[in-house]
Design a protein around this motif. Structure first.
Motif, short mmCIF file in Angstrom:
data_model
loop_
_atom_site.label_atom_id
_atom_site.label_comp_id
_atom_site.label_asym_id
_atom_site.label_seq_id
_atom_site.Cartn_x
_atom_site.Cartn_y
_atom_site.Cartn_z
N HIS A 16 -60.22 12.09 10.85
CA HIS A 16 -59.40 11.69 11.99
C HIS A 16 -58.37 12.75 12.34
CE1 HIS A 16 -56.92 9.93 8.62
NE2 HIS A 16 -56.06 10.71 9.23
N ALA A 17 -57.94 13.50 11.35
CA ALA A 17 -56.92 14.51 11.63
C ALA A 17 -57.46 15.57 12.57
CB ALA A 17 -56.45 15.15 10.34
N ARG A 19 -59.67 15.14 14.94
CA ARG A 19 -59.93 14.70 16.30
C ARG A 19 -58.61 14.56 17.05
NH1 ARG A 19 -62.62 9.14 16.82
NH2 ARG A 19 -63.73 9.94 15.02
N PRO A 20 -58.46 15.28 18.14
CA PRO A 20 -57.21 15.14 18.88
C PRO A 20 -57.09 13.74 19.46
CG PRO A 20 -58.79 16.42 20.14
CD PRO A 20 -59.43 16.13 18.82
#
Lengths: 301, 333
Positions: A16-17, A19-20
């Protein structure tokens, strides 16, 4: 700007980090909001660019009083200042000095910062917290307190007026921030990579050099950018520690255009533009990495 | 500080085998981590020589009456030895409550605090606003981002020089103000306008760093959080308040701390904008520099005293700030 997401460490940092925070698809932004966003960004960009463009514009005026009447420059714009600076001053030797010092600072500073950041990120040795705290405190030292004693130290080490002395001083000022930044970046690289390297028979230094440094490239790019700019633009140390005029850096040499009797503002403006160009080039080379490099550093430290 | 750090590993070890003695622990730590020490050794040496020693020397100078007249120096082949005297805490007393201390210290102190607070607030809010704008899906986003980061890439003395030309009487800024019928203050001569000018320039210089850092922070907030918030019917403001701001907390705490330290010690902007003029707009750092270098005789002792006071202020601020952060962290789980 897909580039911002393709960081090597991303595989590791939880998916998740990487993915903006994309615009939420379901709720469409109103056209008005889009127009306002553009307006705000255009205004901000103009403000950001204006001083830079302005000095480039002033540098086209041939006379030393032209900066007082910017309107008149338009009619007689010429590149004569550039030929003057390039041909009739010590520009190139100052430029060479700046390249040596800024380049040296970048290499030395980033190496020191990277090994420190790595040690603190990976190893819980006694004193690692105090070390980070000390690094932070060194950021707080006002130059005014340091400059005189530094002068004495450099003179007793015979390092006055030498490139190496200035490189050391600059590294001392850039390393603390770079080490913080890189420590944060190394924290996002999973320890399993180190362990795999150790299992395959690499020494700790080998792991660091062959596996971790290549993965940390965005972080290193930001640290290099910061070190280069700091050294490239520094005035106070350079003018105190470089005594002979053939050792001047650009920033110091620039001041020779203003003496008590003579103010050659147009040459100063021209030199300023010539100084800003290499910095802008470095910036252009690393700007793709800036956001990711800083994120990891700032977000995790 | 040291106590807290030493306490932590001890606690985690409680309940396992009895702790080995100090010497043995050091040995163990050494054999396990010798390469860690090898890696930090260069930094420790460089900083020790270039920062540690000057600090000690600076603190020592504050306890003397050293000026450029009585400090040892080399004239030709003759070495003139130090002849200054030890005066104890006299310098501190003189700076803090000696005659004229308001004009010499406290007025600059107040202005330095105001300067730091205003600049950091502006850096942060403008940086955050721009980062939010850039974090949308928008045509030309990459181009905007590049233009907005550019001020960071231009050396400070170049931009300050440019600002000086723009702010001068009859310069571009007053030209624009005049053409729309606004008053044209003397940016570089009027005390209040000087302060406004200094803040403007420093804001321009500092926003890109904040913007890039916060943009990075925004991109590391998982999109799922926004989706979930939307499902729960959160308004844009609520999403900002309860998703964005908490998501930025770690980035913010770091960049605000660095911003405060850097702004408090921001030498270049004020020094290059006003040189030795503008006594009212000098912050403590530039004032200390002027005492030590910008006057004759140079007053090393007073200058160093200012330096030590500045450093203490920052250290006090940082420890309170970190404690406040830690408490917030706990309060918010």
């Amino acid at each position: 700007m897909t580039t911002t997401t393709e960081r090597p460490a991303a595989r590791s940092a939880a998916a998740h980090a990487a993915r903006p925070a994309k615009v939420r698809g379901r709720e469409q932004r109103s056209p008005l909001a889009t127009v306002l966003s553009h307006l705000a960004l255009i205004t901000a960009s103009l403000i950001a660019l204006f001083p830079v463009v302005y000095i480039a514009y002033i540098s086209l005026g041939p006379d030393d009083m032209d900066y007082l009447h910017p309107g008149q420059i338009l009619g007689k714009a010429t590149l004569s200042n550039y030929t003057t600076v390039l041909n009739d001053t010590d520009f190139f030797s100052w430029f060479g000095n700046s390249v040596i010092v800024a380049g040296g600072t970048t290499v030395v500073g980033v190496m020191l910062a990277a090994s420190t950041g790595y040690a603190v990120s990976r190893m819980r040795f006694a004193g690692h917290k105090q070390l980070m705290w000390t690094l932070l405190v060194t950021q707080m030292f006002p130059i005014a307190v340091l400059i005189v004693p530094m002068y004495y130290i450099l003179s007793s080490l015979q390092l006055l007026d030498s490139y190496f002395g200035l490189i050391l001083v600059y590294s001392g000022t850039t390393v603390p921030y770079c080490a913080w930044l890189l420590k944060g970046y190394f924290d996002t690289i999973p320890v399993e990579i180190d362990e795999a390297g150790r299992v395959d028979g690499l020494s700790p230094f080998g792991t660091f050099w062959r596996l971790i440094l290549p993965l940390a490239r965005p972080g290193l790019a930001v640290a290099a950018f910061y070190s280069f700019l700091t050294a490239w633009a520094e005035v106070a140390f350079a003018s105190t520690f470089m005594l002979s005029s053939d050792k001047y850096t650009l920033a110091v040499g620039l001041q020779s255009f203003i003496s008590e009797h003579d103010h050659q503002w147009q040459l100063m403006a021209t030199t300023s533009v010539l100084i800003a160009l290499p910095a802008a080039l470095v910036f252009y080379l690393v700007q793709r990495h800036l956001v990711t490099g800083l994120t990891a550093g700032a977000a995790k430290s | 500080m040291a106590v807290a750090v030493q306490g932590a590993p001890g606690k985690s070890r409680r309940g396992r085998e009895p702790r080995p003695g100090l010497v043995q622990r050091l040995k163990l730590s050494y054999s396990k981590y010798w390469y860690a020490y090898a890696m930090i050794a260069p930094v420790v040496i460089v900083l020790g020589v270039l920062v540690g020693y000057p600090l000690v020397r600076g603190v020592y100078l504050t306890l003397t009456d050293a000026t450029s007249l009585n400090t040892g120096r080399q004239i030709g082949v003759n070495h003139i030895p130090d002849s200054f005297n030890f005066v104890g805490l006299h310098n501190y007393a003189d700076v803090l409550w000696g005659p004229g201390s308001y004009d010499r210290f406290w007025s600059h102190f107040v202005w330095t605090i105001a300067w730091t607070a205003i600049c950091v607030v502006l850096h942060y809010t403008i940086g955050l606003a721009l980062a939010l704008l850039l974090n949308q899906k928008l045509r030309g986003r990459g181009l905007y981002r590049m233009m907005l980061i550019l001020p960071w890439a231009v050396p400070t003395f170049v931009t300050v020089f440019s600002w000086r030309l723009m702010l001068a009487d009859g310069g571009a800024i007053n030209g624009i103000l005049g053409s729309v019928g606004l008053p044209e203050p003397g940016w570089l001569s009027d005390p209040l306008a000087q302060k406004a000018a200094a803040i403007t320039v420093n804001t321009w210089v500092g926003v890109p760093f904040m913007m890039v850092s916060l943009l990075g922070g925004l991109q590391s907030i998982p999109a799922e959080l926004y989706e979930a918030a939307e499902m729960d019917g959160a308004s844009p403001w609520q999403r900002f308040r309860y998703v964005t701001l908490p998501g930025l907390r770690t980035v913010s705490s770091t960049v605000v701390l660095l911003g405060v330290i850097w702004t408090f010690n921001q030498f270049a902007v004020i020094f290059l904008l006003f040189g030795n003029g503008a006594p009212d707009a000098q912050i403590l750092v530039t004032w200390a520099y002027r005492l030590g270098f910008g006057q004759m005789p140079r007053d090393y002792a007073q200058s160093a005293t200012y330096g030590v006071l500045l450093l203490s202020l920052l250290i006090v601020f940082t420890s309170f700030y970190r404690r406040w952060l830690a408490r917030n962290e706990q309060a918010n789980g």
